[in-house]
Design a protein around this motif. Structure first.
Motif, PDB file in Angstrom:
ATOM      1  N   PRO A   2       0.823  -1.202   0.000  1.00 56.10           N
ATOM      2  CA  PRO A   2       0.000   0.000   0.000  1.00 56.10           C
ATOM      3  C   PRO A   2       0.861   1.257   0.000  1.00 56.10           C
ATOM      4  CG  PRO A   2      -0.842  -1.600   1.580  1.00 56.10           C
ATOM      5  CD  PRO A   2       0.458  -2.144   1.064  1.00 56.10           C
ATOM      6  N   GLY A   3       0.454   2.266  -0.800  1.00 54.54           N
ATOM      7  CA  GLY A   3       1.286   3.447  -1.041  1.00 54.54           C
ATOM      8  C   GLY A   3       1.517   4.320   0.182  1.00 54.54           C
ATOM      9  N   ASP A   4       0.675   4.194   1.207  1.00 56.28           N
ATOM     10  CA  ASP A   4       0.839   5.071   2.373  1.00 56.28           C
ATOM     11  C   ASP A   4       1.847   4.538   3.385  1.00 56.28           C
ATOM     12  OD1 ASP A   4      -0.955   2.933   2.775  1.00 56.28           O
ATOM     13  OD2 ASP A   4      -1.793   3.904   4.554  1.00 56.28           O
ATOM     14  N   ILE A   5       2.438   3.387   3.101  1.00 55.29           N
ATOM     15  CA  ILE A   5       3.379   2.790   4.063  1.00 55.29           C
ATOM     16  C   ILE A   5       4.807   3.202   3.721  1.00 55.29           C
ATOM     17  CG2 ILE A   5       4.280   0.613   4.995  1.00 55.29           C
ATOM     18  CD1 ILE A   5       1.362   0.906   5.663  1.00 55.29           C
ATOM     19  N   VAL A   6       5.516   3.714   4.709  1.00 50.96           N
ATOM     20  CA  VAL A   6       6.929   4.047   4.529  1.00 50.96           C
ATOM     21  C   VAL A   6       7.753   3.054   5.340  1.00 50.96           C
ATOM     22  CG1 VAL A   6       8.701   5.805   4.879  1.00 50.96           C
ATOM     23  CG2 VAL A   6       6.370   6.483   4.227  1.00 50.96           C
ATOM     24  N   TYR A 203       1.707  -7.055  16.963  1.00 52.62           N
ATOM     25  CA  TYR A 203       0.255  -7.251  17.021  1.00 52.62           C
ATOM     26  C   TYR A 203      -0.341  -6.599  18.261  1.00 52.62           C
ATOM     27  CZ  TYR A 203       0.996 -10.690  13.284  1.00 52.62           C
ATOM     28  OH  TYR A 203       1.353 -11.298  12.117  1.00 52.62           O
ATOM     29  N   ARG A 204      -1.503  -5.950  18.068  1.00 54.61           N
ATOM     30  CA  ARG A 204      -2.049  -5.131  19.144  1.00 54.61           C
ATOM     31  C   ARG A 204      -2.731  -5.942  20.237  1.00 54.61           C
ATOM     32  NH1 ARG A 204      -3.580  -2.053  14.231  1.00 54.61           N
ATOM     33  NH2 ARG A 204      -1.980  -0.456  14.009  1.00 54.61           N
ATOM     34  N   ASN A 205      -3.069  -7.202  19.953  1.00 51.57           N
ATOM     35  CA  ASN A 205      -3.769  -8.023  20.955  1.00 51.57           C
ATOM     36  C   ASN A 205      -2.985  -8.064  22.269  1.00 51.57           C
ATOM     37  OD1 ASN A 205      -3.745  -8.785  18.207  1.00 51.57           O
ATOM     38  ND2 ASN A 205      -4.968 -10.602  18.634  1.00 51.57           N
ATOM     39  N   ARG A 206      -3.731  -8.073  23.355  1.00 52.34           N
ATOM     40  CA  ARG A 206      -3.115  -8.080  24.682  1.00 52.34           C
ATOM     41  C   ARG A 206      -2.149  -9.243  24.881  1.00 52.34           C
ATOM     42  NH1 ARG A 206      -5.793  -5.599  28.941  1.00 52.34           N
ATOM     43  NH2 ARG A 206      -3.989  -6.279  30.156  1.00 52.34           N
ATOM     44  N   LYS A 207      -2.464 -10.397  24.231  1.00 59.11           N
ATOM     45  CA  LYS A 207      -1.618 -11.567  24.490  1.00 59.11           C
ATOM     46  C   LYS A 207      -0.177 -11.371  23.981  1.00 59.11           C
ATOM     47  CE  LYS A 207      -2.459 -14.685  20.613  1.00 59.11           C
ATOM     48  NZ  LYS A 207      -2.507 -16.060  20.234  1.00 59.11           N
ATOM     49  N   PHE A 208       0.042 -10.350  23.160  1.00 58.57           N
ATOM     50  CA  PHE A 208       1.407 -10.088  22.696  1.00 58.57           C
ATOM     51  C   PHE A 208       2.135  -9.077  23.576  1.00 58.57           C
ATOM     52  CE2 PHE A 208      -0.840 -11.809  19.037  1.00 58.57           C
ATOM     53  CZ  PHE A 208       0.024 -12.829  18.681  1.00 58.57           C
ATOM     54  N   ASP A 209       1.464  -8.591  24.620  1.00 64.28           N
ATOM     55  CA  ASP A 209       2.134  -7.660  25.550  1.00 64.28           C
ATOM     56  C   ASP A 209       3.368  -8.309  26.177  1.00 64.28           C
ATOM     57  OD1 ASP A 209       0.251  -5.763  25.004  1.00 64.28           O
ATOM     58  OD2 ASP A 209      -0.833  -5.947  26.909  1.00 64.28           O
ATOM     59  N   ALA A 210       3.259  -9.607  26.469  1.00 66.96           N
ATOM     60  CA  ALA A 210       4.377 -10.291  27.149  1.00 66.96           C
ATOM     61  C   ALA A 210       5.616 -10.353  26.249  1.00 66.96           C
ATOM     62  CB  ALA A 210       3.960 -11.701  27.568  1.00 66.96           C
ATOM     63  N   PHE A 231       4.739 -15.787   6.375  1.00 68.10           N
ATOM     64  CA  PHE A 231       3.796 -15.721   7.501  1.00 68.10           C
ATOM     65  C   PHE A 231       3.992 -14.419   8.279  1.00 68.10           C
ATOM     66  CE2 PHE A 231       5.290 -20.146   6.899  1.00 68.10           C
ATOM     67  CZ  PHE A 231       4.145 -20.658   6.312  1.00 68.10           C
ATOM     68  N   LEU A 232       3.156 -14.221   9.297  1.00 72.29           N
ATOM     69  CA  LEU A 232       3.334 -13.176  10.306  1.00 72.29           C
ATOM     70  C   LEU A 232       3.509 -11.764   9.725  1.00 72.29           C
ATOM     71  CD1 LEU A 232       5.655 -15.111  12.810  1.00 72.29           C
ATOM     72  CD2 LEU A 232       3.159 -14.962  12.799  1.00 72.29           C
ATOM     73  N   ILE A 233       2.547 -11.347   8.938  1.00 66.67           N
ATOM     74  CA  ILE A 233       2.557  -9.990   8.358  1.00 66.67           C
ATOM     75  C   ILE A 233       2.535  -8.968   9.499  1.00 66.67           C
ATOM     76  CG2 ILE A 233       1.227  -8.359   6.950  1.00 66.67           C
ATOM     77  CD1 ILE A 233      -0.088 -10.989   5.705  1.00 66.67           C
ATOM     78  N   GLY A 239      -3.755  -7.765   7.748  1.00 65.82           N
ATOM     79  CA  GLY A 239      -5.148  -7.595   7.338  1.00 65.82           C
ATOM     80  C   GLY A 239      -5.307  -6.798   6.054  1.00 65.82           C
ATOM     81  N   ARG A 240      -4.228  -6.194   5.563  1.00 63.63           N
ATOM     82  CA  ARG A 240      -4.298  -5.379   4.338  1.00 63.63           C
ATOM     83  C   ARG A 240      -3.630  -6.064   3.152  1.00 63.63           C
ATOM     84  NH1 ARG A 240      -2.291   0.588   5.522  1.00 63.63           N
ATOM     85  NH2 ARG A 240      -3.105   0.868   3.419  1.00 63.63           N
ATOM     86  N   VAL A 241      -2.710  -6.991   3.416  1.00 69.00           N
ATOM     87  CA  VAL A 241      -2.038  -7.733   2.338  1.00 69.00           C
ATOM     88  C   VAL A 241      -2.149  -9.222   2.662  1.00 69.00           C
ATOM     89  CG1 VAL A 241      -0.413  -5.876   1.772  1.00 69.00           C
ATOM     90  CG2 VAL A 241       0.210  -7.559   3.506  1.00 69.00           C
TER      91      VAL A 241
END
Ligand SMILES: [Zn+2]
Length: 283
Positions: A2-6, A203-210, A231-233, A239-241
């Motif tokens: 996507p063009g808006d990603i730097v 990833y924003r999910n709480r389970k990745f806080d650790a 894997f693991l975008i 969710g965009r690619v």
């Protein structure tokens, strides 16, 4: 992309990318030296254009081990290979497969043994078989004095004593796509291992806080960054690619740099030095 990603500035070393696992990897090409090999070369080239200075490509079975070696030969100074049988592949392998891994490991482009490890998440492979194969790979790594690339999925408790046993015999290596809390990560660091972080740390999910907490606390001379492509975008592309490409390593690297209060250039330079030290490369 996507063009808006730097992409944050590197140059970046991707310590773990399965460059052969994109759609065109098809059985009908046998060893995979047909159209999908050209695709892999194009993907490497695109990554290079986008600021990636090197890639470590680990195999997961016989066919992909040979693919990784061939790709490394065709991209000298840019791509290196690791050879091993992934814990999710060992169920389909004959025991003699480890001898073939051993033979391949003497190729000069092979810089590590892996990927190997333990996986309780995808539990279609018998546990005892996973443990036996993992130990076989660790033996090989110690014997050949090569670092090992370790996959650990929901198996921190079981893997730690095995790693400790081999660390006493000189094992070196990296815990790839590290998802561990500090409780386990700190033990792996004490054993001298490196930790490599993939897109999941963003990833924003709480389970990745650790794992973010782990990434914040790892000593700077033990941290690596990777894509685990395809894997693991990483965010903000998740969710965009539909696939993770090697150049997205910059997004995970930039995220980690910010987490650690560093510029992306300085963080990229540090992770390049760490890769040079662990894998014996010159970038
Ligand atoms: Zn992998």
């Amino acid at each position: 992309m996507p063009g808006d990603i730097v992409l944050p500035a590197g140059p970046w070393f991707d310590s773990h990318a399965h460059v052969y696992l994109y759609d065109l990897f098809d059985e009908k090409f046998g060893l995979g030296m047909g159209g999908e090999f050209d695709l892999a070369l194009r993907l490497v080239h695109a990554a290079e254009e986008a600021g990636v200075c090197g890639i470590l490509c680990p195999g997961i079975d016989w066919k992909t081990n040979r693919f990784a070696i061939e790709l490394a030969r065709r991209c000298p100074g840019k791509v290196w290979a690791a050879v091993g049988i992934h814990p999710n592949s060992v169920g389909k392998c004959h025991d003699s497969e480890l001898d073939r891994v051993q033979r391949l490991s003497s190729d000069p482009v092979v810089k590590a043994i892996g990927e190997t490890g333990l996986d309780r998440y995808h539990d279609d492979t018998p546990w005892d078989a996973q443990c036996n194969w993992f130990r076989g790979h660790l033996e090989l790594a110690v014997t050949r004095n090569l670092p090992v690339i370790v996959h650990c999925r929901d198996a921190e408790e079981e893997i730690t004593p095995i790693l400790r046993e081999y660390a006493g015999r000189g094992l070196r290596g990296v815990m790839h796509a590290c998802a561990a809390s500090w409780e386990y990560a700190s033990q792996w660091l004490e054993l001298g291992l490196y930790l490599s972080f993939a897109g999941s740390v963003t990833y924003r999910n709480r389970k990745f806080d650790a794992v973010r907490e782990t990434a914040r606390r790892v000593p700077l001379d033990r941290i690596l960054v990777e894509t685990d492509a395809p894997f693991l975008i990483p965010e903000p592309l998740r969710g965009r690619v539909s696939s993770c490409y090697v150049q997205y390593v910059a997004l995970t690297g930039g995220f980690l740099a910010e987490l650690r209060g560093m510029t992306s250039e300085d963080f990229a330079a540090q992770t390049r030095r760490n890769a040079e030290t662990l894998f014996g490369l010159t970038l």
